[in-house]
Design a protein around this motif. Structure first.
Motif, PDB file in Angstrom:
ATOM      1  N   ASP A   1      -2.492   9.642  19.880  1.00 32.54           N
ATOM      2  CA  ASP A   1      -1.685  10.535  19.053  1.00 32.54           C
ATOM      3  C   ASP A   1      -0.567   9.773  18.357  1.00 32.54           C
ATOM      4  O   ASP A   1      -0.194  10.101  17.221  1.00 32.54           O
ATOM      5  CB  ASP A   1      -1.108  11.659  19.907  1.00 32.54           C
TER       6      ASP A   1
ATOM      7  N   ARG B   1       1.674  19.211  19.681  1.00 30.34           N
ATOM      8  CA  ARG B   1       2.230  20.438  19.095  1.00 30.34           C
ATOM      9  C   ARG B   1       1.135  21.374  18.594  1.00 30.34           C
ATOM     10  O   ARG B   1       1.321  22.590  18.518  1.00 30.34           O
ATOM     11  CB  ARG B   1       3.184  20.072  17.959  1.00 30.34           C
ATOM     12  N   LYS B   2      -0.012  20.809  18.257  1.00 31.38           N
ATOM     13  CA  LYS B   2      -1.128  21.618  17.752  1.00 31.38           C
ATOM     14  C   LYS B   2      -2.194  21.875  18.827  1.00 31.38           C
ATOM     15  O   LYS B   2      -3.194  22.532  18.538  1.00 31.38           O
ATOM     16  CB  LYS B   2      -1.788  20.901  16.570  1.00 31.38           C
TER      17      LYS B   2
ATOM     18  N   HIS C   1       2.255  14.833  17.287  1.00 32.92           N
ATOM     19  CA  HIS C   1       1.593  15.781  16.392  1.00 32.92           C
ATOM     20  C   HIS C   1       0.482  16.554  17.095  1.00 32.92           C
ATOM     21  O   HIS C   1       0.367  17.769  16.965  1.00 32.92           O
ATOM     22  CB  HIS C   1       1.023  15.036  15.189  1.00 32.92           C
ATOM     23  N   LEU C   2      -0.365  15.846  17.852  1.00 31.38           N
ATOM     24  CA  LEU C   2      -1.494  16.509  18.504  1.00 31.38           C
ATOM     25  C   LEU C   2      -1.022  17.457  19.591  1.00 31.38           C
ATOM     26  O   LEU C   2      -1.575  18.555  19.757  1.00 31.38           O
ATOM     27  CB  LEU C   2      -2.442  15.464  19.101  1.00 31.38           C
TER      28      LEU C   2
ATOM     29  N   ALA D   1      -7.877  21.981  11.688  1.00 28.47           N
ATOM     30  CA  ALA D   1      -6.761  21.713  12.597  1.00 28.47           C
ATOM     31  C   ALA D   1      -6.611  20.214  12.828  1.00 28.47           C
ATOM     32  O   ALA D   1      -5.491  19.681  12.826  1.00 28.47           O
ATOM     33  CB  ALA D   1      -6.978  22.439  13.926  1.00 28.47           C
ATOM     34  N   HIS D   2      -7.735  19.520  13.016  1.00 22.45           N
ATOM     35  CA  HIS D   2      -7.682  18.061  13.191  1.00 22.45           C
ATOM     36  C   HIS D   2      -7.176  17.378  11.923  1.00 22.45           C
ATOM     37  O   HIS D   2      -6.436  16.396  11.994  1.00 22.45           O
ATOM     38  CB  HIS D   2      -9.069  17.527  13.552  1.00 22.45           C
TER      39      HIS D   2
ATOM     40  N   ARG E   1      -2.409  23.747  21.464  1.00 24.42           N
ATOM     41  CA  ARG E   1      -2.707  25.120  21.881  1.00 24.42           C
ATOM     42  C   ARG E   1      -3.626  25.807  20.870  1.00 24.42           C
ATOM     43  O   ARG E   1      -4.637  26.417  21.251  1.00 24.42           O
ATOM     44  CB  ARG E   1      -1.401  25.898  22.027  1.00 24.42           C
ATOM     45  N   ASN E   2      -3.294  25.710  19.582  1.00 28.73           N
ATOM     46  CA  ASN E   2      -4.146  26.315  18.560  1.00 28.73           C
ATOM     47  C   ASN E   2      -5.510  25.644  18.521  1.00 28.73           C
ATOM     48  O   ASN E   2      -6.541  26.306  18.350  1.00 28.73           O
ATOM     49  CB  ASN E   2      -3.482  26.197  17.187  1.00 28.73           C
ATOM     50  N   LEU E   3      -5.534  24.326  18.665  1.00 25.53           N
ATOM     51  CA  LEU E   3      -6.791  23.589  18.631  1.00 25.53           C
ATOM     52  C   LEU E   3      -7.699  24.004  19.778  1.00 25.53           C
ATOM     53  O   LEU E   3      -8.914  24.198  19.593  1.00 25.53           O
ATOM     54  CB  LEU E   3      -6.513  22.087  18.690  1.00 25.53           C
TER      55      LEU E   3
ATOM     56  N   LYS F   1      -5.052  18.566   9.710  1.00 23.54           N
ATOM     57  CA  LYS F   1      -3.605  18.742   9.599  1.00 23.54           C
ATOM     58  C   LYS F   1      -2.862  17.771  10.523  1.00 23.54           C
ATOM     59  O   LYS F   1      -1.840  17.197  10.138  1.00 23.54           O
ATOM     60  CB  LYS F   1      -3.240  20.190   9.937  1.00 23.54           C
ATOM     61  N   VAL F   2      -3.400  17.586  11.739  1.00 23.03           N
ATOM     62  CA  VAL F   2      -2.784  16.629  12.661  1.00 23.03           C
ATOM     63  C   VAL F   2      -2.889  15.217  12.096  1.00 23.03           C
ATOM     64  O   VAL F   2      -1.922  14.445  12.122  1.00 23.03           O
ATOM     65  CB  VAL F   2      -3.460  16.707  14.047  1.00 23.03           C
TER      66      VAL F   2
END
Length: 286
Positions: free
Chosen positions: A264, A184-185, A181-182, A216-217, A187-189, A219-220
């Protein structure tokens, strides 16, 4: 609540290091009463005393766990961290599905999340009002309920081997993919964190950027919890006995090359969820 926690912790810390004296709950409660009579902290009387006293009880329990070796030394609370207030039965009331808190004139509006349960039928023993770092508010009800009906015996035992490439491999030959999960996120984070770093400290733009990082955190974190609950529920329904590795996750995350991927995966959370079958013995470890 944060103010009471931090002020009580500071005075407790000073008493122990200056005089070697431990502070009892009765002493902290008396100190709270004294603070309300001062000019600077008179506003504490404007809110219900119940969540303030609950804060003192939680800190007393935290120190009891610390001295017993079950937890680390209690820390000061930051205004940007998660905030919560606990209201016991005497400090709230439910009326036709509306929630009234002590020392408030109007009901607290909330969105009920369970379609199969009527909010008006609840008889909660405690209400927790909390705010996450991203600014979201939550109302949590503690309700007394009967024990769940035991599940039918599956007549099956299963072993689980946790991993990094695959989240888990079972003795039945099933491989459960690691959703990462982390990763995949990430880049945005990272983009949100760079934006926050460029903002001036204390500015409104920095607070907005910080809230985006927190969202963002969140959602992860929610995606990870959902995956762990779905995986553990599936395993519990399939087997009466689940055997898992006894991993020292705290020590393993000290390996900087693997710390991020291990955290993660949520090994520390998943292991505790796999012994939730009502009629089954606790999960075994080797």
């Amino acid at each position: 609540m944060r103010l009471v926690w931090n002020k009580t912790l500071a005075e407790r810390h000073a008493a122990y290091h200056q005089r070697g004296a431990r502070t009892s709950y009765k002493q902290t409660d008396a100190a709270l009463t004294g603070w309300k009579k001062t000019e600077d902290l008179a506003f504490l009387s404007e809110v219900s005393s119940v969540p303030l006293q609950q804060t003192l009880r939680h800190q007393h329990a935290a120190f009891a766990n610390f001295f017993a070796g079950r937890a680390k030394y209690p820390r000061f609370k930051n205004r940007n961290s998660r905030q919560s207030a606990h209201y016991t039965r005497s400090a709230f009331r439910m009326n036709n599905g509306e929630l009234f808190m002590a020392k408030t004139r109007t009901p607290l509006r909330f969105v009920w999340s369970f379609d199969d349960v009527e909010a008006s039928a609840l008889n909660p023993t405690m209400v927790v009002i909390s705010r996450d770092p991203d600014g979201r508010w939550y109302v949590t009800f503690a309700v007394d309920t009967d024990a769940p009906e035991p599940m039918d015996e599956a007549g099956h035992a299963i072993g689980v081997d946790l991993g990094v490439k695959d989240f888990a491999v079972t003795s039945d030959g099933e491989s459960i993919a690691n959703p990462r999960h982390l990763e995949r996120k990430a880049r945005n984070l990272a983009r949100y964190q760079r934006r926050m770093a460029r903002c001036e400290r204390g500015s409104m733009n920095r607070r907005k950027a910080k809230a985006k990082v927190a969202r963002a955190h969140r959602k992860v974190r929610n995606a990870r919890k959902d995956f762990l609950h779905r995986t553990s529920t599936n395993l519990v329904r399939r087997a009466d006995t689940i055997v898992i590795e006894d991993l020292a996750v705290t020590n393993m995350v000290k390996n900087h090359a693997l710390a991020r991927v291990i955290s993660d995966a949520g090994w520390g959370s998943s292991a505790g969820n796999w012994s939730t079958r009502p009629n089954a013995p606790a999960a075994r470890s080797w």
